[in-house]
Design an enzyme around this catalytic site. Structure first.
Site, PDB file in Angstrom:
ATOM      1  N   PRO A  63     -44.334 -17.175  17.831  1.00 60.69           N
ATOM      2  CA  PRO A  63     -45.746 -17.519  17.701  1.00 60.69           C
ATOM      3  C   PRO A  63     -46.049 -18.591  16.658  1.00 60.69           C
ATOM      4  CG  PRO A  63     -45.316 -15.268  16.939  1.00 60.69           C
ATOM      5  CD  PRO A  63     -44.090 -15.751  17.637  1.00 60.69           C
ATOM      6  N   ASN A  64     -46.951 -19.457  17.069  1.00 61.27           N
ATOM      7  CA  ASN A  64     -47.533 -20.518  16.244  1.00 61.27           C
ATOM      8  C   ASN A  64     -46.616 -21.718  16.014  1.00 61.27           C
ATOM      9  OD1 ASN A  64     -50.074 -19.159  15.780  1.00 61.27           O
ATOM     10  ND2 ASN A  64     -48.918 -17.743  14.503  1.00 61.27           N
ATOM     11  N   ARG A 111     -50.128 -28.063   9.847  1.00 59.45           N
ATOM     12  CA  ARG A 111     -50.516 -27.526   8.536  1.00 59.45           C
ATOM     13  C   ARG A 111     -49.266 -27.175   7.735  1.00 59.45           C
ATOM     14  NH1 ARG A 111     -49.653 -21.996   8.516  1.00 59.45           N
ATOM     15  NH2 ARG A 111     -49.753 -20.982  10.537  1.00 59.45           N
ATOM     16  N   TYR A 143     -43.150 -26.493   6.037  1.00 61.63           N
ATOM     17  CA  TYR A 143     -42.507 -26.663   7.348  1.00 61.63           C
ATOM     18  C   TYR A 143     -42.215 -28.115   7.717  1.00 61.63           C
ATOM     19  CZ  TYR A 143     -44.006 -21.821   7.959  1.00 61.63           C
ATOM     20  OH  TYR A 143     -44.186 -20.475   7.804  1.00 61.63           O
ATOM     21  N   ASN A 146     -36.023 -18.536  16.878  1.00 59.86           N
ATOM     22  CA  ASN A 146     -36.875 -18.441  15.694  1.00 59.86           C
ATOM     23  C   ASN A 146     -38.010 -17.499  16.082  1.00 59.86           C
ATOM     24  OD1 ASN A 146     -38.644 -18.650  13.598  1.00 59.86           O
ATOM     25  ND2 ASN A 146     -38.493 -20.880  13.397  1.00 59.86           N
ATOM     26  N   ALA A 173     -43.261 -15.017  13.047  1.00 57.65           N
ATOM     27  CA  ALA A 173     -43.746 -13.820  12.332  1.00 57.65           C
ATOM     28  C   ALA A 173     -43.181 -12.519  12.901  1.00 57.65           C
ATOM     29  CB  ALA A 173     -45.267 -13.799  12.355  1.00 57.65           C
ATOM     30  N   GLU A 222     -30.239 -16.463  14.594  1.00 57.54           N
ATOM     31  CA  GLU A 222     -31.646 -16.514  14.152  1.00 57.54           C
ATOM     32  C   GLU A 222     -31.837 -17.746  13.262  1.00 57.54           C
ATOM     33  OE1 GLU A 222     -33.559 -12.772  13.116  1.00 57.54           O
ATOM     34  OE2 GLU A 222     -34.403 -13.741  11.330  1.00 57.54           O
ATOM     35  N   HIS A 251     -34.607 -20.183  10.943  1.00 56.68           N
ATOM     36  CA  HIS A 251     -35.908 -20.355  10.288  1.00 56.68           C
ATOM     37  C   HIS A 251     -35.965 -21.722   9.625  1.00 56.68           C
ATOM     38  CE1 HIS A 251     -37.095 -16.264  10.984  1.00 56.68           C
ATOM     39  NE2 HIS A 251     -35.881 -15.892  10.600  1.00 56.68           N
ATOM     40  N   ARG A 253     -40.100 -16.929  -0.390  1.00 56.46           N
ATOM     41  CA  ARG A 253     -41.546 -16.973  -0.145  1.00 56.46           C
ATOM     42  C   ARG A 253     -42.167 -15.609  -0.466  1.00 56.46           C
ATOM     43  NH1 ARG A 253     -42.545 -19.497   5.561  1.00 56.46           N
ATOM     44  NH2 ARG A 253     -44.664 -19.550   4.676  1.00 56.46           N
TER      45      ARG A 253
HETATM   46  O1  CA2 Z   1     -39.613 -20.498   8.531  1.00 54.94           O
HETATM   47  C1  CA2 Z   1     -39.731 -20.170   9.712  1.00 54.94           C
HETATM   48  O2  CA2 Z   1     -39.201 -20.776  10.632  1.00 54.94           O
HETATM   49  C2  CA2 Z   1     -40.655 -18.997  10.071  1.00 54.94           C
HETATM   50  O3  CA2 Z   1     -40.047 -18.302  11.158  1.00 54.94           O
HETATM   51  C3  CA2 Z   1     -41.957 -19.604  10.485  1.00 54.94           C
HETATM   52  C4  CA2 Z   1     -43.037 -18.565  10.788  1.00 54.94           C
HETATM   53  C5  CA2 Z   1     -43.149 -17.551   9.650  1.00 54.94           C
HETATM   54  O4  CA2 Z   1     -44.053 -16.519  10.022  1.00 54.94           O
HETATM   55  C6  CA2 Z   1     -41.815 -16.940   9.278  1.00 54.94           C
HETATM   56  O5  CA2 Z   1     -42.000 -16.080   8.171  1.00 54.94           O
HETATM   57  C7  CA2 Z   1     -40.813 -18.020   8.925  1.00 54.94           C
HETATM   58  C8  CA2 Z   1     -44.396 -19.241  10.973  1.00 54.94           C
HETATM   59  C9  CA2 Z   1     -44.459 -20.126  12.176  1.00 54.94           C
HETATM   60  C10 CA2 Z   1     -45.747 -20.906  12.165  1.00 54.94           C
HETATM   61  O6  CA2 Z   1     -45.381 -22.251  12.149  1.00 54.94           O
HETATM   62  C11 CA2 Z   1     -46.279 -23.215  11.847  1.00 54.94           C
HETATM   63  C12 CA2 Z   1     -45.893 -24.166  10.985  1.00 54.94           C
HETATM   64  C13 CA2 Z   1     -46.738 -25.184  10.640  1.00 54.94           C
HETATM   65  C14 CA2 Z   1     -47.966 -25.267  11.194  1.00 54.94           C
HETATM   66  C15 CA2 Z   1     -48.377 -24.311  12.063  1.00 54.94           C
HETATM   67  C16 CA2 Z   1     -47.526 -23.281  12.408  1.00 54.94           C
END
Ligand code: CA2
Length: 157
Positions: free
Chosen positions: A22-23, A30, A35, A86, A89, A110, A112, A119
């Site tokens: 997701p996301n 953002r 990221y 990946n 969340a 996996e 990330h 974090r």
């Molecule tokens: O670091 C990673 O790849 C995560 O899997 C990214 C997830 C987070 O919940 C994990 O804890 C770690 C979040 C993905 C959302 O990604 C976005 C990044 C930038 C802008 C919008 C969404």
């Protein structure tokens, strides 16, 4: 499980599914300090180019729905050689995803983008990691390239 590499066929037959949770489709929109600023489309079109240069087939998918991720893990077990996932969340919550990863007969890595251990404390624990052969985290977009390389080495062994 396809056993192409284990019976000595070439790397050109390798098929890897990349599953993003997701996301991640919003990448680049953002939190660039965490990221990076690359968009989802750019990241995965570049990764696909790299794989094509190595004659590896990548199937790249993203969903915001847990059930889709589970269905794709099941599907990959029938026709792919490995999975890079990946879970975003869902990493920190999903026993269902863990079970799917444990059930599949192909290796799962996996991935990330961020270092989940540096974090918020709720990100430091990965529920799903126990279903993976290993985790690569904290290298930004490079995490996916490293995971691809690790998967090729696993499949070649
Ligand atoms: O670091 C990673 O790849 C995560 O899997 C990214 C997830 C987070 O919940 C994990 O804890 C770690 C979040 C993905 C959302 O990604 C976005 C990044 C930038 C802008 C919008 C969404």
């Amino acid at each position: 499980m396809r056993k192409l590499t284990r019976v000595g066929l070439g790397r050109e037959n390798i098929k890897i599914m990349i599953i993003n949770g997701p996301n991640l489709n919003r990448l680049g929109s953002r939190e660039p300090e965490i990221y990076g600023s690359i968009t989802y489309d750019t990241l995965f079109s570049e990764l696909k180019n790299r794989a094509e240069a190595l004659a590896i087939k990548l199937e790249i998918r993203q969903s915001n729905h847990e059930g889709d991720l589970i269905d794709w893990i099941h599907e990959a077990g029938d026709t792919f050689d490995g999975i890079l996932i990946n879970p975003a969340a869902y990493t920190h919550t999903s026993i269902a995803l863990l079970d799917a990863m444990k059930c599949t007969c192909i290796p799962v890595i996996e991935v990330h983008l961020s270092n989940i251990h540096s974090r918020e404390s709720f990100r430091a624990h990965s529920v799903t990691a126990a279903g993976a052969v290993g985790i690569i985290a904290g290298f930004g977009t490079m995490s996916y390239y490293l995971a691809l390389e690790a998967m090729l080495r696993i499949l070649r062994e």
